[in-house]
Scaffold this active site. Structure first.
Site, short mmCIF file in Angstrom:
data_model
loop_
_atom_site.label_atom_id
_atom_site.label_comp_id
_atom_site.label_asym_id
_atom_site.label_seq_id
_atom_site.Cartn_x
_atom_site.Cartn_y
_atom_site.Cartn_z
N THR A 1 0.85 -1.20 0.00
CA THR A 1 0.00 0.00 0.00
C THR A 1 0.89 1.25 0.00
O THR A 1 0.63 2.21 -0.73
CB THR A 1 -0.94 -0.02 1.22
OG1 THR A 1 -1.82 -1.14 1.08
CG2 THR A 1 -1.77 1.24 1.32
N GLN B 1 0.34 -9.83 -6.36
CA GLN B 1 -0.18 -11.21 -6.47
C GLN B 1 0.54 -12.00 -7.55
O GLN B 1 0.22 -13.17 -7.77
CB GLN B 1 -1.69 -11.19 -6.72
CG GLN B 1 -2.51 -10.51 -5.64
CD GLN B 1 -2.56 -11.29 -4.32
OE1 GLN B 1 -2.14 -12.45 -4.24
NE2 GLN B 1 -3.05 -10.65 -3.26
N HIS C 1 4.03 -10.17 2.96
CA HIS C 1 3.15 -11.10 3.67
C HIS C 1 2.26 -11.94 2.76
O HIS C 1 1.53 -12.80 3.24
CB HIS C 1 2.34 -10.36 4.75
CG HIS C 1 1.23 -9.49 4.24
ND1 HIS C 1 -0.09 -9.86 4.33
CD2 HIS C 1 1.24 -8.27 3.68
CE1 HIS C 1 -0.85 -8.88 3.83
NE2 HIS C 1 -0.05 -7.91 3.43
N THR D 1 14.79 4.39 9.85
CA THR D 1 15.62 3.21 10.13
C THR D 1 14.94 1.99 9.52
O THR D 1 13.75 1.76 9.71
CB THR D 1 15.77 3.03 11.66
OG1 THR D 1 16.38 4.21 12.17
CG2 THR D 1 16.63 1.82 11.99
N CYS E 1 -17.15 -3.77 5.07
CA CYS E 1 -17.78 -3.12 3.92
C CYS E 1 -16.76 -2.75 2.86
O CYS E 1 -17.09 -2.64 1.70
CB CYS E 1 -18.65 -1.95 4.30
SG CYS E 1 -17.95 -0.89 5.49
#
Ligand code: PLP
Length: 377
Positions: free
Chosen positions: A72, A178, A200, A236, A320
């Protein structure tokens, strides 16, 4: 109850090697990489090696990798600093992840000419459609490499050459979250200037991402400060996250080589892909790691909830933001509303077995049939 985790597009279990690396740099090699003593210098070298691992997965030079806090951030960085000072219009696809889509909407709200290109009914963003939206004033184009909704792979090389033929100076970005480690990626062959990744999704820890910035591409830093990462991203470095990202990427890529994701995806395609009551959203080419299934007249949240009751975790909860995301992406592909509302996303990792997939497909079949009986739909 035995659980089956099939929401790997949302996040993955941290691989042992990544957890080991994290612990090693938290407990043993915890030095600030900017410090002057030898032990710190070693950490700096280790981080350069980690950049080398990430770079090798996408055919880049180690110096072209900047570590971020997540994809992001990488995507926001691109829109804040890769586009900001460039005059001209911006072209994105309608199937972008929210971190790209909302960044583009922010530019639009400030008066930028943002053009949104719909995919074809198979969920593919074609070079032809992108080229039709581009003109000689196009400054920036961003198209997702592999869809986080459908697994569909876009031909970024064809898109970038079509764009460059019309707007040679346009900046090309692709969100590779992805695709990274799952399908072969070579950023030079793709012809992109910028490419986003996240740890992740491939067995690394949450809170670490990366951005490929092509050598020679001039980009303002997103975060100014102490000049870390050659001044491209101050703060850092998250050494634990970075070292575990590299360990995860290497292991995940190896595992992915002998993992036939499309064989698992096909179990669902065969079961739910034809008929009037269900459909598979998105076609080929597909990474195989993601399958989007819609059930006419049912609610995705209820299906996912009932799957959860059986210990099977799949995508599309009741948040939502999940709703908005799906409606935008599936809507742009022409998925009718009565199907879109009954959508679930199932996603695999190389740890997923055929047994897991078949158990989930059986459960999905039973649950949706039962729901139809109960609701008369
Ligand atoms: N881009 C895509 C295609 C994604 O699937 C995701 C995560 O769902 C992101 C970006 C955001 O990644 P992160 O969680 O690292 O911010």
């Amino acid at each position: 109850m035995k659980t089956i985790y099939l929401d790997n597009a949302a996040t993955t279990r941290v691989l042992q090697t990544a957890a080991d690396a994290m612990l090693e740099y938290a407990r043993e090699k915890y030095y600030n990489p900017s410090a002057g003593y030898r032990a710190a210098l070693e950490v700096r070298h280790d981080m350069a090696d980690a950049a080398g691992v990430i770079a090798s997965v996408i055919g880049a030079d180690p110096h072209e990798i900047v570590f971020t806090s997540c994809a992001t951030e990488s995507n926001n960085h691109v829109f804040s600093c890769g586009v900001k000072n460039k005059k001209g219009n911006v072209v994105i696809s309608a199937v972008e992840h929210a971190s790209v889509y909302e960044s583009a909407m922010r530019l639009k709200s400030k008066g930028a000419d943002v053009r949104i290109v719909d995919p074809d009914p198979n969920g593919r963003v074609t070079a032809e459609k992108i080229a039709a939206a581009v003109d000689e004033n196009t400054a920036f184009v961003s198209v997702i490499h592999c869809s986080n909704e459908t697994g569909v792979i876009n031909d970024i090389a064809a898109i970038s050459s079509a764009v460059k033929a019309i707007a040679p100076k346009a900046v090309i970005h692709s969100d590779g979250v992805q695709a990274f480690c799952k399908i072969p990626v070579n950023v030079k062959a793709l012809g992109v200037d910028l490419y986003s990744m996240s740890a992740h999704k491939v067995g690394g820890m949450k809170g670490t991402g990366a951005l490929y910035i092509r050598n020679g591409f001039n980009m303002q830093p997103f975060i100014a400060g102490g000049g870390q990462q050659d001044g491209r991203r101050s703060g850092t470095e998250n050494v634990c996250g970075i070292m575990s990202f590299a360990a995860a990427a290497a292991a995940y890529r190896n595992a992915a080589r002998s993992f036939d994701a499309n064989a698992l995806r096909n179990i669902f395609v065969e079961r739910f892909g034809s008929g009037e009551l269900s459909r598979i959203n998105g076609g080929s080419p597909n990474s195989g790691y993601i399958v989007s299934i819609s059930f006419r007249g049912l609610k995705g949240e209820i299906i996912a909830h009932e799957m959860d009751d059986r210990g099977i975790m799949i995508g599309l909860g009741s948040a939502c933001s999940t709703h908005i995301r799906s409606n935008r992406v599936l809507g742009s592909m022409g998925v009718p509303k009565e199907f879109a509302e009954g959508s679930v996303r199932i996603s695999f990792s190389p740890r997923t077995t055929e047994d897991d997939a078949r158990t989930a497909a059986d459960a999905l079949d039973e649950i949706t049939k039962d729901l139809r009986q109960r609701t008369g739909r």
